[in-house]
Write a protein that holds these residues in place. Sequence first.
Motif: not given
Length: 67
Positions: A40-55
């Motif tokens: 329900a929270s919708g898509p993640s603003p991070q596009a890649t796993m690298a983005d997720v890790k950086a955040e």
Amino acid sequence: MRPSIALDLKRSKVREWKERRDLLGYTVEELRDLVGEGIASGPSPQATMADVKAEARRRFEVSRRGG
């Protein structure tokens, strides 16, 4: 593999799975609710796993500094 060995192996694996599941402390219904919240929270603003890790690293550094 003899059937009795296969059955023992299956029982052992099911027991291990239940122990791991129990350690997390969530019921199946709670896990379903959490998955529903994530969807329900919708898509993640991070596009890649690298983005997720950086955040995650950014948030960790902020928390280490007490902010």
